[in-house]
Design an enzyme around this catalytic site. Structure first.
Site, short mmCIF file in Angstrom:
data_model
loop_
_atom_site.label_atom_id
_atom_site.label_comp_id
_atom_site.label_asym_id
_atom_site.label_seq_id
_atom_site.Cartn_x
_atom_site.Cartn_y
_atom_site.Cartn_z
N SER A 556 45.46 27.03 38.82
CA SER A 556 44.24 26.88 38.01
C SER A 556 44.37 25.57 37.24
O SER A 556 43.89 25.43 36.14
CB SER A 556 44.09 28.07 37.07
OG SER A 556 45.29 28.24 36.35
N SER A 577 41.29 27.96 45.63
CA SER A 577 40.88 29.16 44.89
C SER A 577 40.72 28.73 43.42
O SER A 577 40.08 29.42 42.64
CB SER A 577 41.89 30.29 45.05
OG SER A 577 43.13 29.91 44.51
N VAL A 609 34.16 32.51 43.89
CA VAL A 609 33.29 33.56 43.36
C VAL A 609 33.48 34.81 44.21
O VAL A 609 33.42 34.73 45.45
CB VAL A 609 31.80 33.13 43.45
CG1 VAL A 609 30.90 34.22 42.89
CG2 VAL A 609 31.58 31.83 42.72
N ALA A 611 36.15 36.53 44.89
CA ALA A 611 37.42 36.55 45.64
C ALA A 611 37.17 36.49 47.15
O ALA A 611 36.60 35.52 47.63
CB ALA A 611 38.24 37.78 45.26
N LYS A 682 32.04 31.18 37.24
CA LYS A 682 31.52 31.64 38.55
C LYS A 682 30.01 31.47 38.61
O LYS A 682 29.45 31.07 39.64
CB LYS A 682 31.92 33.10 38.78
CG LYS A 682 33.42 33.26 38.99
CD LYS A 682 33.80 34.72 39.07
CE LYS A 682 35.31 34.88 39.09
NZ LYS A 682 35.72 36.26 38.89
#
Ligand code: ADP
Ligand code: ASP
Ligand code: MG
Length: 815
Positions: A556, A577, A609, A611, A682
């Protein structure tokens, strides 16, 4: 008569010497056998470095002593295995040789230089000692041995260090020798003698050539070259793991392969055996039962396809530019003359279409000689500006693809260039057509291994390969690796190979030139001490781009997401991701899209968004085909879906949050989930997909936690503090239940692009009513989907579903 040659790799230890002796014994049972030996592995390199260090006396002596110790240890080991081996006698011979070597070196040190004639004597000591040792082994096994002295019998011309053998004269001399038909014939490789019967050598790796010549001189019916690989492969098997063994190749192909760098054969080996039509077999001393590779005339070589990819390193390119085109032919012929007078081999030559420039490649150690002789011989032309000053480009390699009549197969060249292009490798010169059997390109040495692997893959490997550079091995990254390993059979059946080239976390990086073994990557990763940082990552990707190279960002990390444009321009696809790139400033978001279209690479982020739910691709397809978003409503957080589901069952907020945390639904600190920022990210990504030019700050978040609420960093304190909100949430939920509704934390996008997230009462007819237990639901009301929306529903968090989303993005790279 049969000729066997054993290279240094076959003589690297006492055990290997005995193994060679066994092979010889098996052969002499059926016919007379002649044997050519190299120096034991590494010995010639040591001898070369003795000369290279003559200015540092101590170092030179150290290397001499080290070399002597290698031999002494070898015969010590031999006498342990073979009790009647004459250890003392051979030890004496070794001591004498090294004492003589020390005397020679002493003289060389006084002279402060080493003439080539002396250099040849020094670097050939290994072969001489190999023969003494083998002769003793065979004698102690009661065989009679004749040793051929190559200084007397193999007549050479040319330089002391790179001589050529006069086969006709040598054949006469050897035919005049009287050799008992029961004797095993031994001869040291690499060595010959000039007209004055002074020792000369045949160039590095030259014992193969000695073997070919001796095979001709003895009218051998076969010449076997025994080495440490099963035969000739489509590429050096030590450099390219999927290289495969060639059963047979023609003399011409073998010549071309070795000329352009396949070390398994010395380039001059083939000429004599081809001329006298002696078949040659390359065999493995460590695997004698393998059938090896047969080198014979093309009529007998059954396989008609391409034969291999090779590379020749230590190359430099000289650029000649003539101002008067008319004089070009004259200048070229003079240059060729100057080169040949100075024994400088031109390996490859190209001429520009405007005909006033030529470039030619030579070995780098000839650079000074080439420049000084050209400057001297062409000084008038240079002075009168008929020629521009010569330019050189250093650190080059030549990559060659070899195959019979390769020029007739017109798709080969295009495959080579598209593979190099995809790997971001520049080609400095091309030669096709000068030989009917190869296409060669000149590229920078730093790119050569990558280039060889990629060209080999595209020409010889029928699998679709994806090269993965994975950053982030937490829950998602780690699970992805497990899934790839589990799908091995599926991938195999579908001709897909996923090569994991790097695995990194924020601290360390594990790198492989081929692929990291997923069976034990965790152990290998623990062992690695290589630090990870963005600069290092950028360096790696500059030199390792291949067709279908992908960076997978399972972190992240914002800094990493800022590198995406750079990655795309370096030839990489990106799978993320990580949501940071898509939620960064609009300008950067747009720049990434521009880079994607300019580079023709993919940027896939299906897991940003929902997963693993197929959200992004689905709505992109809708919008691409003209649909328009009228309204979106969704539950985009797995943790909040779980918590609100529990609330309606009567569980208190603090308890429900604690439970969600235990089940791994929340971020490490659940405060981050309750703040709503992840949902906002998201929502922003979806709104941008729908074409709205908005920023994160434009998303209105109605926080679940009041502004006055203390957002403790300590999780336990936070959970205690959360109890203060239990009563308030209980009241809200009861109010909703009284009206037959439930409470949901809903993200909304309006047609205008307005985005907000707030706690809403949702009635039984709403698609979000039933969403709990960690499920996500996304309802898209569009022109095509109304009044019933398109609803995507399913688990929107968890390592398995997210990793499988990344995995399916990975397979989309091939589509
Ligand atoms: P030897 O000591 O037996 O002469 P070399 O090291 O000179 O052995 O040659 C064998 C090596 O050649 C192999 O170990 C391999 O790494 C290398 N090689 C390079 N190209 C090829 C190829 N196309 N096929 C097989 N081996 C190759
Ligand atoms: N010993 C020599 C070299 O290492 C010759 C050979 O091995 O063929 O170059
Ligand atoms: Mg060799």
């Amino acid at each position: 008569m049969k000729l066997l040659k054993f290279g240094g790799t076959s003589l690297a230890s006492a055990k290997k010497f005995l193994c060679v002796a066994n092979i010889i014994e098996q052969n002499i049972r059926s016919e007379q056998t002649a044997v050519v030996l190299s120096a034991p592995a590494k010995i010639t390199n040591y001898l070369v470095s003795i000369i290279e260090t003559i200015t540092q006396e101590n170092k030179t002596l150290d290397i001499i002593n080290l070399t002597e110790t290698v031999f002494i240890n070898l015969i010590k080991d031999l006498s342990k295995i073979q009790s009647n081996f004459p250890f003392l006698k051979i030890k004496n011979i070794i001591n004498k040789e090294f004492n003589r070597l020390k005397q020679i070196i002493h003289g060389v040190m006084l002279l402060q230089q080493c003439p080539d004639s002396i250099r040849a004597i020094i670097i050939s000591r290994g072969e001489i000692l190999s023969i003494y040792i083998m002769k003793s082994i065979l004698k102690s096994k009661n065989y009679n041995v004749t040793v051929i002295n190559p200084i007397k019998q193999l007549v050479s011309s040319g330089t002391y260090l790179d001589s050529t053998i006069n086969i006709i004269e040598s054949k006469k001399r050897i035919e005049n020798m009287t050799i008992d038909k029961d004797d095993i014939i031994l001869m040291p490789g690499f060595i010959a003698g000039n007209e004055k019967q002074e020792l000369s050598v045949l160039g590095r790796n030259g014992s193969d050539y000695s073997a070919a010549v001796l095979a001709v001189c003895l009218n051998a019916k076969i010449c076997e070259i025994w080495t440490d690989v099963d035969g000739v492969f489509t590429c050096d098997p030590r450099e390219v793991s999927n290289a495969y063994l060639l059963k047979s190749i023609s003399y011409k192909e073998a010549m071309e392969l070795s000329y352009f760098g396949a070390k398994v054969l010395h380039p001059r080996t083939i000429e004599p055996i081809a001329k006298f039509k002696i078949p040659c077999v390359i065999k493995n001393t460590n695997n004698p039962n393998s059938s090896g590779t047969v080198i014979c005339s093309s009529n007998f070589s059954k396989e008609k396809r391409l034969k291999g990819v090779t590379h020749l390193d230590h190359i430099m390119m000289l650029h000649v530019s003539v101002l008067l085109t008319k004089k070009m032919n004259n200048i070229i012929s003079r240059i060729l003359n100057i080169m040949s007078q100075n024994n400088i081999k031109i390996i490859l030559i190209t001429q520009s279409s405007s005909q006033n420039k030529i470039n030619f490649c030579i070995l780098k150690d000839k650079t000074n000689l080439a420049l000084s002789s050209l400057n001297k011989e062409l000084q008038l032309e240079l002075k009168n500006c008929l020629l521009k000053p010569f330019k050189v480009t250093k650190n080059l390699s030549i990559l060659s693809v070899v195959g019979s009549d390769i020029y007739k197969k017109n798709n080969i060249a295009s495959k080579i260039f598209s593979s190099l292009g995809n790997s971001k490798i520049n080609v400095l010169a091309i030669a096709q057509g000068s030989s009917k059997h190869s296409i060669s390109v000149v590229i920078k040495t730093k790119n050569i291994l990558n280039a060889v692997r990629n060209v080999h893959d595209i020409l010889f490997y029928n699998k679709k390969i994806i090269h993965v550079f994975l950053i982030g091995i937490g829950g998602v990254g780690g699970t992805l690796l497990k899934q790839i390993l589990r799908q091995h059979t599926f991938l195999n059946i579908n001709n897909i190979e996923i090569k994991i080239r790097i695995i990194a976390n924020s601290k360390k990086i594990l790198i492989s030139n081929d692929t990291i073994d997923l069976l034990h990557w965790e152990k290998d990763f623990q062992k690695t001490t290589e630090e990870f940082n963005i600069k290092k990552l950028n360096n790696i990707i500059q030199n390792h781009c291949c067709t279908n190279s992908v960076i997978i960002d399972c972190t992240s990390d914002e800094l990493l997401s800022e590198q995406y444009i750079n990655f795309l321009y370096s030839g990489f696809h990106i799978i993320a991701s990580n949501k940071k790139a898509n939620t960064s400033k609009w300008e950067y978001y747009q720049e990434i899209r521009n880079a994607v279209s300019k580079t023709n690479k993919k940027f896939l982020y299906e897991t940003n968004v929902g997963a693993g739910l197929p959200v992004i691709e689905t709505i992109q397809n809708l919008f691409k085909t003209g649909d328009k978003l009228i309204r979106f409503k969704g539950i985009l957080s797995g943790s909040l879906s779980f918590i609100f589901g529990k609330l309606e069952e009567g569980v208190l907020l603090s308890k429900a949050t604690q439970e969600a945390r235990k089940l791994g639904f929340t971020e490490p600190n659940p405060c981050d989930d309750l703040s709503g920022i992840d949902v906002a990210r998201k929502l922003l990504i979806l709104a941008r997909e729908a074409g709205h030019k908005i920023e994160l700050k434009n998303i209105k978040i109605e926080p679940l936690l009041p502004i006055t609420f203390k957002k403790h960093k300590d999780v336990n304190k936070f959970l205690v503090e959360l109890k203060k909100l239990d009563a308030h949430f209980l009241q809200l939920i009861n109010k909703a239940l009284d009206s037959g509704n439930v409470l949901r934390y809903v993200g909304t996008i309006e047609e205008t692009g307005e985005c907000f997230i707030k706690l809403e009462e949702v009635n039984v007819n709403d698609p979000l009513y039933k969403i709990k237990n960690g499920e996500n639901a996304l309802a898209f009301y569009t022109n095509y989907y109304q009044s019933i929306p398109l609803v995507l529903r399913g688990y929107g968090a968890g390592n398995n579903v997210t990793a499988s989303g990344v995995f399916s993005d990975l397979l989309r790279i091939l589509s």
